[in-house]
Design an enzyme around this catalytic site. Sequence first.
Site, PDB file in Angstrom:
ATOM      1  N   ASP A 114      52.608 -12.143 -44.320  1.00 38.04           N
ATOM      2  CA  ASP A 114      51.469 -12.874 -43.725  1.00 38.04           C
ATOM      3  C   ASP A 114      52.243 -13.955 -43.020  1.00 38.04           C
ATOM      4  OD1 ASP A 114      49.480 -10.918 -44.085  1.00 38.04           O
ATOM      5  OD2 ASP A 114      49.000 -11.987 -46.047  1.00 38.04           O
ATOM      6  N   ASP A 132      46.404  -7.549 -39.533  1.00 36.22           N
ATOM      7  CA  ASP A 132      44.962  -8.109 -40.145  1.00 36.22           C
ATOM      8  C   ASP A 132      44.266  -8.368 -39.106  1.00 36.22           C
ATOM      9  OD1 ASP A 132      46.176  -7.868 -42.803  1.00 36.22           O
ATOM     10  OD2 ASP A 132      46.672 -10.107 -42.637  1.00 36.22           O
TER      11      ASP A 132
END
Length: 164
Positions: A114, A132
């Site tokens: 991330d 995501d």
Amino acid sequence: MTRWLALAAAIVVGDQLTKFAAVQFLAIGKAIAVTPFFNLVLVYNSGAAFSILSDAAGWQRLVFIAIALIASVWIVWLLRKYPHQRLFALALSLVLAGAVGNVIDRIAFGAVIDFLDFHAWGYHWPAFNVADSAITCGAALLVWDALRPRRKAEGGRMRGEGSV
């Protein structure tokens, strides 16, 4: 169905390229301010959304991989069955791309990479990535598709209905 799988593949490539760039140019946990509300920060998330189960003993990795692979197979089956329902197929393609993008990370690194960090007034949204975002947009489109009014299609059936 080919165009929906090609869209998903293109998103997976974009996701993996952005994660590669994040790993190459960012230091783990060190934020780089881009705007007053957005940072780039490298984080390895071994959990699910919002880092749920990230502190588990490691069993979650295989569970999340299995869930993503099962969901991907189901999504491909749905894309094959309903390729002409554009909004539904677009939504499924986005979810598929996100699932595949994140499962690649789990297999290769043991965690999801991330790097996007939005924040305001001292509160940070959990860091996330392109995969995501694709899952979130796809899920929102699935809800929209499910809630919008249906028109009668040929043969008296509602769009999307059929024998299973």
